[in-house]
Design an enzyme around this catalytic site. Structure first.
Site, mmCIF file in Angstrom:
data_model
loop_
_atom_site.group_PDB
_atom_site.id
_atom_site.type_symbol
_atom_site.label_atom_id
_atom_site.label_comp_id
_atom_site.label_asym_id
_atom_site.label_seq_id
_atom_site.Cartn_x
_atom_site.Cartn_y
_atom_site.Cartn_z
ATOM 1 N N GLU A 28 0.832 -1.209 0.000
ATOM 2 C CA GLU A 28 0.000 0.000 0.000
ATOM 3 C C GLU A 28 0.862 1.252 0.000
ATOM 4 O O GLU A 28 1.831 1.348 0.755
ATOM 5 C CB GLU A 28 -0.895 -0.022 1.239
ATOM 6 C CG GLU A 28 -2.268 0.545 1.004
ATOM 7 C CD GLU A 28 -3.091 -0.270 0.013
ATOM 8 O OE1 GLU A 28 -3.196 0.165 -1.157
ATOM 9 O OE2 GLU A 28 -3.618 -1.315 0.396
ATOM 10 N N SER A 122 -13.853 3.464 -9.652
ATOM 11 C CA SER A 122 -13.449 4.402 -10.710
ATOM 12 C C SER A 122 -12.601 3.689 -11.766
ATOM 13 O O SER A 122 -12.818 3.880 -12.961
ATOM 14 C CB SER A 122 -12.709 5.614 -10.137
ATOM 15 O OG SER A 122 -11.553 5.236 -9.434
ATOM 16 N N GLU A 154 -8.461 9.294 -15.511
ATOM 17 C CA GLU A 154 -8.563 9.642 -14.085
ATOM 18 C C GLU A 154 -7.567 10.744 -13.697
ATOM 19 O O GLU A 154 -7.917 11.705 -13.022
ATOM 20 C CB GLU A 154 -8.325 8.388 -13.219
ATOM 21 C CG GLU A 154 -8.440 8.671 -11.727
ATOM 22 C CD GLU A 154 -9.116 7.567 -10.938
ATOM 23 O OE1 GLU A 154 -9.576 6.572 -11.529
ATOM 24 O OE2 GLU A 154 -9.193 7.711 -9.709
ATOM 25 N N ASP A 166 -4.587 0.667 -9.580
ATOM 26 C CA ASP A 166 -5.986 0.268 -9.764
ATOM 27 C C ASP A 166 -6.277 -0.187 -11.190
ATOM 28 O O ASP A 166 -6.921 -1.214 -11.408
ATOM 29 C CB ASP A 166 -6.920 1.434 -9.407
ATOM 30 C CG ASP A 166 -6.759 1.863 -7.963
ATOM 31 O OD1 ASP A 166 -6.087 1.145 -7.198
ATOM 32 O OD2 ASP A 166 -7.302 2.930 -7.599
#
Ligand code: ADP
Ligand code: MG
Length: 379
Positions: A28, A122, A154, A166
């Protein structure tokens, strides 16, 4: 294929693509430090149905929203369409910027990824639209092109400065696998994660918390990481090895930057160890300790957790999970827990009870297996 397109526009769709949301198993805030991550695709996603028009217009609607947006493709410029439709027409804009001629089209999207829960609705939206537009006009994009176009929508059209995690996950993931991503080389490979075969499940705990801090704190973490790299004289924090960490920390005087560096360096190492366990055909239960260590590091060193995420993770751990952690950027959103198949109900109940006792909104909890990345829907 659903009737959504016919309902919206009174004619059949010519083609449809599905792209999933994602969880991140581990790794992360490492993407913008050119480190490593290990996402997996959700069984939930967005479907985009499309059909061509010849008048230079793009029309977009969503089953999840009442608005229908119609704009000339020639007039698209970053930010020219606000709200959810920006993510959709941003993809068309990005294809045009990449040198493709897009004559015009109608688009309907229909999503099952909870919106704003850190599960990347998204990216699912952008990637489904990218796959469908590419397919409809035979633009010949490879997966890397689809990822780039989705990201440009994005980052550059909507203006959200996210890393590549993502969209890479949404396009490249495969069933019963996680996706190892090296954000420096952008090399990826599938890593076996057959939870079903091992009698395990991943529980996704959508805490329903959405703290306003997200955008500002995300930008601040990125700035802190690049400042630390500059002070350490390395291009990116990825360049600090695990065994060089004590030396690197000794060269920093700011305790905040020390904590940020410790998170990124140890998190990269945890991703590599997790991949080693899974590729070595080891028991997937063994990655649980890395998941929890990742959470502790995000909570204490990177300081991006929150009360709801900590409660979800600690309760899952106390009720038998092998490992649990926040997933996604933090400050709300979702946590994951690795649990025995037979324990999913008990862990879910324990989490619901803990939130209730703390006076918090009830979380939404579901069990998953890693699913398939973006693909065309037949029929
Ligand atoms: P996350 O990606 O974590 O779900 P984001 O804030 O990055 O949260 O993206 C959520 C946005 O994506 C929504 O506010 C909306 O604009 C858009 N979106 C996602 N799914 C859909 C959908 N099915 N229909 C319309 N817009 C959607
Ligand atoms: Mg998102």
């Amino acid at each position: 294929m659903s009737d959504a397109f016919r309902t919206a526009y009174g004619r059949p769709a010519e083609c449809a693509w599905h792209a999933p949301g994602r969880i991140n198993i581990i790794g992360e805030h490492t993407d913008y430090n050119e480190g490593f991550a290990l996402p997996a695709a959700l069984p939930l996603g967005v479907t985009a149905q499309v059909a061509a028009r010849d008048d230079g217009m793009v029309r977009a609607s969503s089953v999840q929203d009442d608005d229908v947006v119609t704009v000339p493709i020639a007039d698209l410029a970053p930010g020219s369409v606000q709200g959810w439709a920006g993510y959709v027409v941003g993809v068309v804009w990005a294809f045009r910027e990449a040198g493709h001629r897009v004559p015009g089209l109608d688009i309907v999207v229909d999503g099952s990824v909870p919106i704003g829960s850190g599960l990347s609705s998204s990216a699912a939206l952008e990637c489904a639209v990218a796959g469908a537009v590419d397919d409809l006009f035979d633009l010949g994009s490879d997966p890397a092109d689809l990822i780039a176009v989705a990201r440009r929508s994005e980052n550059d059209y909507v203006g959200v400065p996210t890393g590549a995690l993502d969209q890479s996950a949404s396009v490249l993931c495969r069933e019963a696998e996680a996706l190892f991503v090296d954000f420096r080389t952008m090399r990826t490979r599938g890593v076996p994660l057959d939870l079903d075969g091992a009698g395990l499940r991943l529980l996704v705990i959508d805490t329903q918390a959405r703290h306003q801090l997200v955008d500002g704190e995300y930008a601040r973490r990125r700035a802190e990481c690049s400042r630390a790299a500059e002070l350490l004289g390395v291009p990116m924090l990825r360049d600090v090895d695990d065994d060089e960490l004590p030396g690197a920390l000794g060269r920093l005087t700011d305790p905040v930057l020390q904590r940020r560096v410790r998170h990124i360096v140890t998190e990269d190492a945890r991703v590599l160890r997790t991949v080693q366990v899974l590729e070595g055909q080891g028991d997937p239960r063994a990655i649980g300790a890395y998941l929890y260590a990742s959470h502790v590091s995000l909570r204490d060193d990177f300081e991006v957790s929150c009360r709801e995420l900590d409660l979800a993770v600690d309760t899952a751990m106390d009720s038998g999970a092998h490992g649990a952690r926040m997933t996604g950027g933090g400050f709300g959103g979702s946590a994951i827990a690795l649990v025995e198949d037979g324990d999913t109900d008990a862990v879910t109940e324990a989490v619901m009870d803990a939130f209730d006792a703390a006076g918090l909104t009830a979380p939404v909890v579901f069990a998953m297996q890693p699913a398939r990345g973006a693909h065309r829907l037949e029929g």
